[in-house]
Design a protein around this motif. Structure first.
Motif, PDB file in Angstrom:
ATOM      1  N   ARG B  39      -5.314  -1.525  -2.394  1.00 54.35           N
ATOM      2  CA  ARG B  39      -6.093  -0.325  -2.725  1.00 54.35           C
ATOM      3  C   ARG B  39      -7.390  -0.714  -3.453  1.00 54.35           C
ATOM      4  O   ARG B  39      -8.459  -0.202  -3.146  1.00 54.35           O
ATOM      5  CB  ARG B  39      -5.250   0.611  -3.598  1.00 54.35           C
ATOM      6  CG  ARG B  39      -5.888   1.960  -3.813  1.00 54.35           C
ATOM      7  CD  ARG B  39      -4.984   2.894  -4.601  1.00 54.35           C
ATOM      8  NE  ARG B  39      -5.423   4.265  -4.447  1.00 54.35           N
ATOM      9  CZ  ARG B  39      -6.484   4.784  -5.065  1.00 54.35           C
ATOM     10  NH1 ARG B  39      -7.196   4.047  -5.884  1.00 54.35           N
ATOM     11  NH2 ARG B  39      -6.837   6.043  -4.853  1.00 54.35           N
ATOM     12  N   GLN B  40      -7.238  -1.639  -4.371  1.00 54.06           N
ATOM     13  CA  GLN B  40      -8.406  -2.098  -5.142  1.00 54.06           C
ATOM     14  C   GLN B  40      -9.505  -2.637  -4.212  1.00 54.06           C
ATOM     15  O   GLN B  40     -10.669  -2.281  -4.337  1.00 54.06           O
ATOM     16  CB  GLN B  40      -7.931  -3.207  -6.082  1.00 54.06           C
ATOM     17  CG  GLN B  40      -8.818  -3.462  -7.280  1.00 54.06           C
ATOM     18  CD  GLN B  40      -8.192  -4.553  -8.163  1.00 54.06           C
ATOM     19  OE1 GLN B  40      -6.965  -4.614  -8.338  1.00 54.06           O
ATOM     20  NE2 GLN B  40      -9.018  -5.413  -8.684  1.00 54.06           N
ATOM     21  N   VAL B  43     -10.954   0.285  -1.861  1.00 53.57           N
ATOM     22  CA  VAL B  43     -11.820   1.231  -2.576  1.00 53.57           C
ATOM     23  C   VAL B  43     -13.150   0.570  -2.939  1.00 53.57           C
ATOM     24  O   VAL B  43     -14.198   1.215  -2.963  1.00 53.57           O
ATOM     25  CB  VAL B  43     -11.096   1.799  -3.824  1.00 53.57           C
ATOM     26  CG1 VAL B  43     -12.056   2.607  -4.687  1.00 53.57           C
ATOM     27  CG2 VAL B  43      -9.919   2.665  -3.393  1.00 53.57           C
ATOM     28  N   LYS B  44     -13.107  -0.717  -3.148  1.00 54.73           N
ATOM     29  CA  LYS B  44     -14.352  -1.445  -3.457  1.00 54.73           C
ATOM     30  C   LYS B  44     -15.291  -1.427  -2.238  1.00 54.73           C
ATOM     31  O   LYS B  44     -16.494  -1.228  -2.384  1.00 54.73           O
ATOM     32  CB  LYS B  44     -14.005  -2.887  -3.843  1.00 54.73           C
ATOM     33  CG  LYS B  44     -15.158  -3.637  -4.460  1.00 54.73           C
ATOM     34  CD  LYS B  44     -14.699  -5.011  -4.934  1.00 54.73           C
ATOM     35  CE  LYS B  44     -15.897  -5.900  -5.212  1.00 54.73           C
ATOM     36  NZ  LYS B  44     -15.508  -7.293  -5.341  1.00 54.73           N
ATOM     37  N   LYS B  46     -14.942   0.653   0.439  1.00 56.40           N
ATOM     38  CA  LYS B  46     -15.081   2.036   0.932  1.00 56.40           C
ATOM     39  C   LYS B  46     -14.776   2.983  -0.229  1.00 56.40           C
ATOM     40  O   LYS B  46     -13.676   3.560  -0.309  1.00 56.40           O
ATOM     41  CB  LYS B  46     -14.076   2.303   2.071  1.00 56.40           C
ATOM     42  CG  LYS B  46     -14.312   1.547   3.343  1.00 56.40           C
ATOM     43  CD  LYS B  46     -15.462   2.113   4.176  1.00 56.40           C
ATOM     44  CE  LYS B  46     -15.150   3.468   4.725  1.00 56.40           C
ATOM     45  NZ  LYS B  46     -16.294   4.016   5.493  1.00 56.40           N
ATOM     46  N   PRO B  47     -15.741   3.172  -1.132  1.00 58.27           N
ATOM     47  CA  PRO B  47     -15.474   3.978  -2.330  1.00 58.27           C
ATOM     48  C   PRO B  47     -14.940   5.380  -2.030  1.00 58.27           C
ATOM     49  O   PRO B  47     -14.171   5.932  -2.823  1.00 58.27           O
ATOM     50  CB  PRO B  47     -16.842   4.033  -3.006  1.00 58.27           C
ATOM     51  CG  PRO B  47     -17.558   2.817  -2.538  1.00 58.27           C
ATOM     52  CD  PRO B  47     -17.091   2.586  -1.135  1.00 58.27           C
ATOM     53  N   ALA B  48     -15.318   5.949  -0.879  1.00 58.20           N
ATOM     54  CA  ALA B  48     -14.866   7.312  -0.547  1.00 58.20           C
ATOM     55  C   ALA B  48     -13.341   7.400  -0.466  1.00 58.20           C
ATOM     56  O   ALA B  48     -12.759   8.484  -0.627  1.00 58.20           O
ATOM     57  CB  ALA B  48     -15.477   7.749   0.770  1.00 58.20           C
ATOM     58  N   GLY B  50     -11.293   6.254  -2.510  1.00 57.01           N
ATOM     59  CA  GLY B  50     -10.688   6.236  -3.843  1.00 57.01           C
ATOM     60  C   GLY B  50     -10.479   7.602  -4.442  1.00 57.01           C
ATOM     61  O   GLY B  50      -9.874   7.736  -5.508  1.00 57.01           O
ATOM     62  N   GLY B  51     -10.947   8.641  -3.756  1.00 60.83           N
ATOM     63  CA  GLY B  51     -10.844   9.998  -4.298  1.00 60.83           C
ATOM     64  C   GLY B  51      -9.457  10.586  -4.151  1.00 60.83           C
ATOM     65  O   GLY B  51      -8.594  10.000  -3.500  1.00 60.83           O
TER      66      GLY B  51
END
Lengths: 59, 292
Positions: B39-40, B43-44, B46-48, B50-51
């Motif tokens: 996940r880390q 999200v790094k 593809k920041p989207a 992480g919502g």
């Protein structure tokens, strides 16, 4: 044909969650996958799942 | 849903298993396949994702160091995904080098082993040429298989003609199955069922055979045929939950049971029609339903 694609049964230790084994030889968890990709010089193919996964290996 | 779709396509499976390290994980920390490190990283890049509420995530190709090289939509077709995978390998040859075992295979493997390797690497023409040069029955059956995956039915027929009447026991079932697929594609539903309809669970490739029987039953174009097909696929899913053909069967079952006409993508809209319990997006039209 497809039989050579079948994989050895694999389980994850935490919570005994099974790995899907319907064809693709998944490498779980990430730490193991990353190690393997470095060792074998292969790219990671990552499928994030947003709508739930099950202990049976389903998603 | 990639598993009822590209991930049940043999060409895609072969490409991934040959050249990638595939990983799936649940974005939710509460999910059975949750994986904090994965996940880390995701999200790094593809920041989207992480919502708290995200759109269906794409499939990502990432270096072990965490560089995002490619992404493919969850809704891609088999051909689109295959092209994307081959494209990323072509543009990043440093990740496409043969391993030691592969090098050995390429030089000293049997024609079957070398043809399988070539096929996995996307050189289908070379794989076929190699198999055509062999006079062995198993090479002819594999050639029929590769021709079938390319929807080259004349090629299937010619390859199978080479083994007529002299099929060694080891490839007899494979040859029967290719004949069944050929009969199905040529709208000979009875012929397809006659080839493989009585196989037992112990038969090699039983699940694929039951899947084809279901397709042939459906092609009878009657209400009874449709019910028989649904029953065949349901029984297959119930018996073989960890089999490569189970998602293919669930894909066909859900589509036929929902009455979808198959034009464009379809969704069950929240109903639990899928025997595997899949919900929401059910994939594109299953191409096997229209095979010809």
């Amino acid at each position: 044909m497809l039989d050579h694609l079948l994989l050895a049964f694999a389980c994850l230790a935490p919570g005994e969650t099974k790995v899907d084994q319907t064809g693709i030889r998944w490498a779980l968890p990430f730490k193991e996958a990353q190690k393997r990709s470095l060792r074998e010089k292969r790219l990671l193919l990552i499928k994030p799942i947003a709508f739930g996964t099950e202990k049976s290996g389903g998603w | 849903m990639l598993r009822a779709g590209p991930f049940s396509d043999e060409r895609v499976i072969r490409t991934i298993n040959r050249r990638f390290v595939p990983l799936y994980f649940d974005l939710s920390p509460a999910g059975a396949a949750a994986d904090g490190l994965a996940r880390q990283l995701v999200v790094k890049v593809k920041p989207a994702l992480g919502g708290p509420a995200v759109e269906t995530p794409p499939l990502l190709v990432v270096t072990p160091g965490g560089a995002l090289l490619s992404e493919t939509s969850n809704y891609a077709s088999e051909d689109e995904l295959l092209s994307a995978l081959r494209a990323v390998l072509k543009s990043h040859p440093e990740w496409n080098e043969p391993g030691e075992e592969e090098r050995k295979l390429a030089t000293s493997g049997t024609p079957i082993e070398r043809a399988n390797l070539l096929f996995d690497l996307g050189d289908e023409a070379a794989a076929r040429t190699l198999l055509k040069e062999s006079s062995d029955a198993d090479a002819a059956v594999l050639l029929a298989h590769f021709c079938r995956l390319a929807r080259d039915w004349e090629g299937v027929e010619q390859a199978l003609a080479r083994v007529k009447g002299a099929v060694p026991a080891g490839v007899e079932r494979d040859a029967q199955l290719e004949r069944a697929w050929l009969a199905y594609a040529r709208r000979d539903a009875a012929g397809a069922i006659a080839e493989i309809g009585k196989w037992t669970k112990e038969s090699p490739r039983y699940s694929e055979a039951r899947y084809v029987v279901g397709l042939a039953q459906l092609r009878r174009d009657s209400r009874r045929g449709k019910l028989e097909a649904l029953a065949t696929w349901k029984a297959l899913i119930d018996c073989c939950s960890q089999d490569p053909w189970v998602y293919r069967a669930d894909w066909a079952y859900t589509q036929v049971a929902s009455g979808s006409d198959g034009h464009g993508d379809f969704s069950t809209g929240g109903e639990r029609i899928s025997p595997l319990g899949r919900i929401g997006y059910m994939g594109r039209r299953n191409p096997d339903l229209d095979l010809r």
